[in-house]
Design an enzyme around this catalytic site. Structure first.
Site, PDB file in Angstrom:
ATOM      1  N   PRO A  88       0.815  -1.223   0.000  1.00  0.00           N
ATOM      2  CA  PRO A  88       0.000   0.000   0.000  1.00  0.00           C
ATOM      3  C   PRO A  88       0.851   1.277   0.000  1.00  0.00           C
ATOM      4  CG  PRO A  88      -0.376  -1.312   2.017  1.00  0.00           C
ATOM      5  CD  PRO A  88       0.543  -2.091   1.143  1.00  0.00           C
ATOM      6  N   GLU A 115       2.633  -7.332   8.597  1.00  0.00           N
ATOM      7  CA  GLU A 115       2.805  -5.882   8.734  1.00  0.00           C
ATOM      8  C   GLU A 115       3.685  -5.336   7.620  1.00  0.00           C
ATOM      9  OE1 GLU A 115       0.851  -7.198  11.011  1.00  0.00           O
ATOM     10  OE2 GLU A 115       0.224  -5.128  11.015  1.00  0.00           O
ATOM     11  N   ARG A 153      -4.056  -8.119 -20.508  1.00  0.00           N
ATOM     12  CA  ARG A 153      -5.013  -7.828 -21.577  1.00  0.00           C
ATOM     13  C   ARG A 153      -4.477  -6.789 -22.557  1.00  0.00           C
ATOM     14  NH1 ARG A 153      -8.415  -4.243 -20.612  1.00  0.00           N
ATOM     15  NH2 ARG A 153     -10.289  -5.223 -21.433  1.00  0.00           N
ATOM     16  N   ASP A 168     -11.834   0.737 -24.210  1.00  0.00           N
ATOM     17  CA  ASP A 168     -12.026   0.554 -22.775  1.00  0.00           C
ATOM     18  C   ASP A 168     -12.088   1.876 -22.049  1.00  0.00           C
ATOM     19  OD1 ASP A 168     -12.032  -2.153 -22.881  1.00  0.00           O
ATOM     20  OD2 ASP A 168     -10.000  -2.424 -22.128  1.00  0.00           O
TER      21      ASP A 168
HETATM   22 CL1  6GU Z   1      -0.249  -3.771  -3.348  1.00  0.00          CL
HETATM   23  N1  6GU Z   1      -0.871  -4.545  -0.906  1.00  0.00           N
HETATM   24  C1  6GU Z   1      -1.608  -4.491   0.200  1.00  0.00           C
HETATM   25  N2  6GU Z   1      -1.322  -5.295   1.216  1.00  0.00           N
HETATM   26  N3  6GU Z   1      -2.634  -3.672   0.352  1.00  0.00           N
HETATM   27  C2  6GU Z   1      -2.915  -2.884  -0.675  1.00  0.00           C
HETATM   28  C3  6GU Z   1      -2.183  -2.892  -1.870  1.00  0.00           C
HETATM   29  C4  6GU Z   1      -1.148  -3.750  -1.956  1.00  0.00           C
HETATM   30  N4  6GU Z   1      -2.707  -1.984  -2.697  1.00  0.00           N
HETATM   31  C5  6GU Z   1      -3.717  -1.449  -2.043  1.00  0.00           C
HETATM   32  N5  6GU Z   1      -3.839  -1.977  -0.834  1.00  0.00           N
END
Ligand code: 6GU
Length: 246
Positions: A88, A115, A153, A168
């Site tokens: 994230p 974590e 794709r 798209d």
């Molecule tokens: Cl790539 N990993 C995790 N654990 N949570 C996420 C993410 C990735 N992208 C958005 N949330």
């Protein structure tokens, strides 16, 4: 395109790839997906892939050793094949990035869990960190699948029609126009007359106007970056006037 996915849950990845467009692409040799089980590179009787964080605190951290050895075991198609960490904290994945990645020969995807992973893996092995959006998933596996789907794709030959990706949503920065198929009347609702007219130019104009209308209504933020023509601008002005009058 060859993908190597490093994960402690290999079946999560394999399950999604069993059916659909990606399965077909793999069968036809257009993409190849190798899943590497990080646990197979863990030492000790328990094959632990995580451990408690130095400095204390909740949660576990993925140990560097197993990931390092797993990465080392992946054959590199190119000397500088990209190693991507799904987290994230990464740069937000979007259609533009999907196009860019689709031109690579190999993508090595590291799925983090718990974590996070030991910082030294990031420093030593990772070229780029990617996120699929601003929310927290329990692991990078779903994100890796999202990435592989969006990228594959765009690989030539993966989709049937050559034009299917061009129309798209997001390709020109706009949302797609509405689609209709048979029957002509469903639950009393008719297919827009113009689509039955056979007038291809009129249909093209109607669809473009619908795309602009939808984008204005649902995702006005996209219009800033969209590739718009003079004709588009005129349509948008009319739509905005109409909205003001109501
Ligand atoms: Cl790539 N990993 C995790 N654990 N949570 C996420 C993410 C990735 N992208 C958005 N949330």
């Amino acid at each position: 395109m060859r993908y190597d996915v490093l994960t402690i849950f290999p079946e999560m990845i394999r399950a999604y790839l069993k059916e659909g467009i990606l399965a077909r692409a793999a069968k036809r040799g257009l993409i190849e997906v190798q899943v590497t089980d990080i646990r197979a590179f863990a030492g000790g009787a328990h094959k632990n892939t995580d451990d408690r964080p130095f400095g204390g605190g909740d949660g576990m951290v993925m140990k560097p050793g197993p990931i390092y050895r797993a990465l080392d075991s992946v054959p590199r198609v190119e000397e500088n094949s990209l190693v991507l960490l799904l987290t994230p904290q990464g740069k937000r994945f979007d259609q533009e990035m999907a196009w860019e990645l689709s031109r690579q020969k190999q993508l090595i995807l590291v799925c983090g869990r718990y974590e996070g992973i030991d910082e030294r893996i990031r420093e030593l092995c990772v070229d780029r960190e990617l996120s699929i959006g601003d929310y927290v998933l329990s692991g990078g596996e779903l994100a890796a699948l999202v990435l592989m789907d969006a990228v594959s794709r765009l690989v030539p030959g993966v989709l049937g029609g050559q034009n299917s990706t061009q129309e798209d949503s997001f390709e020109d920065g706009l949302l797609e126009y509405p689609h209709y198929t048979r029957p002509r009347v469903f639950m009393g609702r008719e297919v827009p007359e113009i689509l039955l007219s056979g007038d291809h130019e009129k249909i093209r104009q109607w669809r473009r106007a619908q795309s602009l209308k939808r984008t204005l209504e649902k995702r006005p933020d996209l219009l800033q970056k969209a590739q718009l023509t003079g004709e588009d601008g005129a349509i948008l002005e009319k739509l905005k006037e109409g909205a003001e009058k109501q």
